[in-house]
Design a protein around this motif. Structure first.
Motif, PDB file in Angstrom:
ATOM      1  N   ARG A  46      25.722 -12.621 -12.132  1.00 43.90           N
ATOM      2  CA  ARG A  46      25.436 -11.967 -11.855  1.00 43.90           C
ATOM      3  C   ARG A  46      23.947 -12.412 -12.396  1.00 43.90           C
ATOM      4  NH1 ARG A  46      27.323  -6.734 -15.878  1.00 43.90           N
ATOM      5  NH2 ARG A  46      29.748  -7.959 -14.866  1.00 43.90           N
ATOM      6  N   GLU A  47      23.523 -11.716 -11.061  1.00 44.60           N
ATOM      7  CA  GLU A  47      21.838 -11.725 -10.707  1.00 44.60           C
ATOM      8  C   GLU A  47      22.102 -10.376 -10.663  1.00 44.60           C
ATOM      9  OE1 GLU A  47      20.918 -13.922  -7.107  1.00 44.60           O
ATOM     10  OE2 GLU A  47      22.142 -12.346  -5.615  1.00 44.60           O
ATOM     11  N   LEU A  48      19.889 -10.210 -10.977  1.00 47.50           N
ATOM     12  CA  LEU A  48      19.321  -9.087 -10.363  1.00 47.50           C
ATOM     13  C   LEU A  48      19.366  -8.043  -9.397  1.00 47.50           C
ATOM     14  CD1 LEU A  48      17.201  -6.915 -11.544  1.00 47.50           C
ATOM     15  CD2 LEU A  48      14.838  -8.730 -11.261  1.00 47.50           C
ATOM     16  N   VAL A  49      19.384  -7.308  -8.600  1.00 47.27           N
ATOM     17  CA  VAL A  49      18.801  -6.762  -7.133  1.00 47.27           C
ATOM     18  C   VAL A  49      17.771  -6.056  -7.667  1.00 47.27           C
ATOM     19  CG1 VAL A  49      19.983  -4.795  -5.082  1.00 47.27           C
ATOM     20  CG2 VAL A  49      22.192  -6.907  -6.494  1.00 47.27           C
ATOM     21  N   ALA A  50      17.974  -5.159  -8.214  1.00 47.62           N
ATOM     22  CA  ALA A  50      16.653  -3.445  -8.490  1.00 47.62           C
ATOM     23  C   ALA A  50      16.586  -3.506  -9.843  1.00 47.62           C
ATOM     24  CB  ALA A  50      16.474  -2.677  -7.279  1.00 47.62           C
ATOM     25  N   THR A  51      15.847  -3.600 -10.110  1.00 52.40           N
ATOM     26  CA  THR A  51      15.391  -2.039 -11.595  1.00 52.40           C
ATOM     27  C   THR A  51      14.245  -1.105 -11.143  1.00 52.40           C
ATOM     28  OG1 THR A  51      13.872  -3.294 -12.551  1.00 52.40           O
ATOM     29  CG2 THR A  51      15.676  -3.968 -13.235  1.00 52.40           C
ATOM     30  N   ILE A  52      14.440   0.154 -12.313  1.00 52.89           N
ATOM     31  CA  ILE A  52      13.143   1.436 -11.829  1.00 52.89           C
ATOM     32  C   ILE A  52      13.420   1.352 -13.140  1.00 52.89           C
ATOM     33  CG2 ILE A  52      15.299   2.633 -10.998  1.00 52.89           C
ATOM     34  CD1 ILE A  52      12.598   4.116  -9.408  1.00 52.89           C
ATOM     35  N   THR A  53      12.405   2.322 -13.966  1.00 55.68           N
ATOM     36  CA  THR A  53      11.641   2.185 -14.906  1.00 55.68           C
ATOM     37  C   THR A  53      11.124   3.816 -14.923  1.00 55.68           C
ATOM     38  OG1 THR A  53       9.557   2.407 -14.887  1.00 55.68           O
ATOM     39  CG2 THR A  53      10.856   0.380 -15.286  1.00 55.68           C
ATOM     40  N   SER A  54      11.826   4.020 -15.916  1.00 55.74           N
ATOM     41  CA  SER A  54      11.680   6.259 -16.338  1.00 55.74           C
ATOM     42  C   SER A  54       9.959   6.932 -14.764  1.00 55.74           C
ATOM     43  CB  SER A  54      11.775   6.686 -17.577  1.00 55.74           C
ATOM     44  OG  SER A  54      10.278   6.347 -18.107  1.00 55.74           O
ATOM     45  N   GLY A  55       9.265   5.351 -15.459  1.00 55.18           N
ATOM     46  CA  GLY A  55       7.821   6.049 -14.496  1.00 55.18           C
ATOM     47  C   GLY A  55       7.572   5.830 -13.769  1.00 55.18           C
ATOM     48  N   GLY A  56       8.935   4.879 -13.000  1.00 54.68           N
ATOM     49  CA  GLY A  56       8.932   4.215 -11.006  1.00 54.68           C
ATOM     50  C   GLY A  56       8.364   3.180 -10.952  1.00 54.68           C
ATOM     51  N   SER A  57       8.686   1.848 -11.566  1.00 51.38           N
ATOM     52  CA  SER A  57       7.979   0.758 -11.913  1.00 51.38           C
ATOM     53  C   SER A  57       9.078  -0.042 -11.138  1.00 51.38           C
ATOM     54  CB  SER A  57       7.606  -0.154 -12.800  1.00 51.38           C
ATOM     55  OG  SER A  57       6.502   0.771 -13.583  1.00 51.38           O
ATOM     56  N   LYS A  58       9.219  -0.239  -9.871  1.00 51.53           N
ATOM     57  CA  LYS A  58      10.135  -1.548  -9.513  1.00 51.53           C
ATOM     58  C   LYS A  58       9.675  -2.646  -9.820  1.00 51.53           C
ATOM     59  CE  LYS A  58      10.358   3.162  -6.530  1.00 51.53           C
ATOM     60  NZ  LYS A  58      10.435   3.340  -5.054  1.00 51.53           N
ATOM     61  N   ASN A  59      11.090  -3.183  -9.378  1.00 51.64           N
ATOM     62  CA  ASN A  59      11.586  -4.964  -9.437  1.00 51.64           C
ATOM     63  C   ASN A  59      12.613  -4.843  -8.716  1.00 51.64           C
ATOM     64  OD1 ASN A  59      10.449  -7.363 -10.461  1.00 51.64           O
ATOM     65  ND2 ASN A  59      12.458  -7.786 -11.968  1.00 51.64           N
ATOM     66  N   TYR A  60      12.677  -6.234  -7.786  1.00 48.09           N
ATOM     67  CA  TYR A  60      13.535  -6.594  -7.047  1.00 48.09           C
ATOM     68  C   TYR A  60      13.840  -7.863  -7.301  1.00 48.09           C
ATOM     69  CZ  TYR A  60      12.980  -2.060  -4.368  1.00 48.09           C
ATOM     70  OH  TYR A  60      11.970  -0.688  -4.026  1.00 48.09           O
ATOM     71  N   GLY A  61      15.315  -8.578  -7.352  1.00 46.63           N
ATOM     72  CA  GLY A  61      15.174  -9.992  -7.322  1.00 46.63           C
ATOM     73  C   GLY A  61      14.997 -10.005  -5.789  1.00 46.63           C
ATOM     74  N   ASP A  62      14.852 -11.342  -5.716  1.00 46.86           N
ATOM     75  CA  ASP A  62      13.900 -12.268  -4.195  1.00 46.86           C
ATOM     76  C   ASP A  62      14.438 -11.960  -3.011  1.00 46.86           C
ATOM     77  OD1 ASP A  62      12.465 -14.940  -5.987  1.00 46.86           O
ATOM     78  OD2 ASP A  62      11.647 -12.954  -5.701  1.00 46.86           O
ATOM     79  N   SER A  63      15.726 -12.073  -3.055  1.00 49.22           N
ATOM     80  CA  SER A  63      16.967 -12.379  -2.236  1.00 49.22           C
ATOM     81  C   SER A  63      16.752 -11.184  -1.854  1.00 49.22           C
ATOM     82  CB  SER A  63      18.165 -12.795  -2.722  1.00 49.22           C
ATOM     83  OG  SER A  63      18.959 -12.083  -3.440  1.00 49.22           O
ATOM     84  N   VAL A  64      16.645 -10.056  -2.252  1.00 50.53           N
ATOM     85  CA  VAL A  64      16.942  -8.145  -1.458  1.00 50.53           C
ATOM     86  C   VAL A  64      15.520  -7.672  -1.025  1.00 50.53           C
ATOM     87  CG1 VAL A  64      18.680  -8.300  -2.349  1.00 50.53           C
ATOM     88  CG2 VAL A  64      16.342  -7.247  -3.440  1.00 50.53           C
ATOM     89  N   LYS A  65      14.069  -8.255  -1.422  1.00 53.78           N
ATOM     90  CA  LYS A  65      12.592  -7.851  -1.182  1.00 53.78           C
ATOM     91  C   LYS A  65      12.554  -7.602  -0.014  1.00 53.78           C
ATOM     92  CE  LYS A  65      10.268  -9.829  -5.149  1.00 53.78           C
ATOM     93  NZ  LYS A  65       9.489 -10.605  -5.784  1.00 53.78           N
ATOM     94  N   GLY A  66      12.177  -6.655   0.615  1.00 54.04           N
ATOM     95  CA  GLY A  66      12.156  -5.599   1.964  1.00 54.04           C
ATOM     96  C   GLY A  66      12.663  -5.118   2.717  1.00 54.04           C
ATOM     97  N   ARG A  67      13.919  -5.426   2.319  1.00 50.97           N
ATOM     98  CA  ARG A  67      15.419  -4.843   2.851  1.00 50.97           C
ATOM     99  C   ARG A  67      16.226  -4.044   1.856  1.00 50.97           C
ATOM    100  NH1 ARG A  67      19.958  -8.211   3.091  1.00 50.97           N
ATOM    101  NH2 ARG A  67      19.408  -9.629   1.305  1.00 50.97           N
ATOM    102  N   PHE A  68      16.573  -4.003   0.715  1.00 50.96           N
ATOM    103  CA  PHE A  68      16.086  -2.462  -0.485  1.00 50.96           C
ATOM    104  C   PHE A  68      15.345  -2.632  -1.089  1.00 50.96           C
ATOM    105  CE2 PHE A  68      20.458  -5.675  -1.531  1.00 50.96           C
ATOM    106  CZ  PHE A  68      21.071  -5.484   0.274  1.00 50.96           C
ATOM    107  N   THR A  69      16.221  -1.251  -1.242  1.00 48.29           N
ATOM    108  CA  THR A  69      14.134   0.295  -2.200  1.00 48.29           C
ATOM    109  C   THR A  69      15.962   0.522  -2.919  1.00 48.29           C
ATOM    110  OG1 THR A  69      14.002   0.424   0.282  1.00 48.29           O
ATOM    111  CG2 THR A  69      13.438   1.908  -1.404  1.00 48.29           C
ATOM    112  N   ILE A  70      14.979   1.101  -4.497  1.00 49.86           N
ATOM    113  CA  ILE A  70      15.506   1.493  -5.555  1.00 49.86           C
ATOM    114  C   ILE A  70      14.761   2.623  -5.754  1.00 49.86           C
ATOM    115  CG2 ILE A  70      14.288   0.506  -7.122  1.00 49.86           C
ATOM    116  CD1 ILE A  70      16.841   0.212  -8.815  1.00 49.86           C
ATOM    117  N   SER A  71      15.531   3.958  -5.865  1.00 57.00           N
ATOM    118  CA  SER A  71      14.893   5.151  -6.714  1.00 57.00           C
ATOM    119  C   SER A  71      15.608   5.489  -7.293  1.00 57.00           C
ATOM    120  CB  SER A  71      15.196   6.300  -4.968  1.00 57.00           C
ATOM    121  OG  SER A  71      16.255   6.132  -4.605  1.00 57.00           O
ATOM    122  N   ARG A  72      15.337   6.882  -8.401  1.00 56.10           N
ATOM    123  CA  ARG A  72      16.309   7.552  -9.294  1.00 56.10           C
ATOM    124  C   ARG A  72      15.837   8.991  -9.145  1.00 56.10           C
ATOM    125  NH1 ARG A  72      14.763   5.055 -14.957  1.00 56.10           N
ATOM    126  NH2 ARG A  72      15.301   7.360 -14.954  1.00 56.10           N
TER     127      ARG A  72
END
Length: 117
Positions: A44-70
């Motif tokens: 299992r690998e990280l795709v993306a995470t987002i904190t309650s404050g909106g800080s985002k983190n992406y796995g290298d393989s999806v950067k620029g293609r995937f967008t996380i929001s909440r």
């Protein structure tokens, strides 16, 4: 507490999909929400995470293609996946670190994304 993911399916290479995951139950607060994936025979690998404050983190393989929001009001996290590749094929799992009775990590059951022509 339950995490219900939806939006997976079959898409052609270059296409797009949007995943959603809603947390429900007795929830006092949600810190981080995110997506992980597991392809056959791989860890299992990280795709993306987002904190309650909106800080985002992406796995290298999806950067620029995937967008996380909440949407904090709806306890829902989204993953917009564009320019999908066959190597994005995997079961995608929703994750949330939240306080119900105490702080705990929760996982959804996963939704299958298949990228194939």
């Amino acid at each position: 507490v339950q995490l219900q993911a939806s939006g997976g399916g079959l898409v052609q290479p270059g296409g797009s999909l949007r995943l959603s995951c809603e947390a429900s139950g007795t929830i006092r607060s949600i810190n981080v929400m995110g997506w992980y994936r597991q392809a056959p025979g791989k860890q299992r690998e990280l795709v993306a995470t987002i904190t309650s404050g909106g800080s985002k983190n992406y796995g290298d393989s999806v950067k620029g293609r995937f967008t996380i929001s909440r949407d904090n009001a709806k306890n829902t996290v989204y993953l917009q996946m564009n320019s999908l590749k066959p190597e994005d094929t995997a079961v995608y799992y929703c994750n949330a670190g939240l306080v119900s009775t105490w702080y705990q990590d929760y996982w959804g059951h996963g939704t299958l994304v298949t990228v194939s022509s």
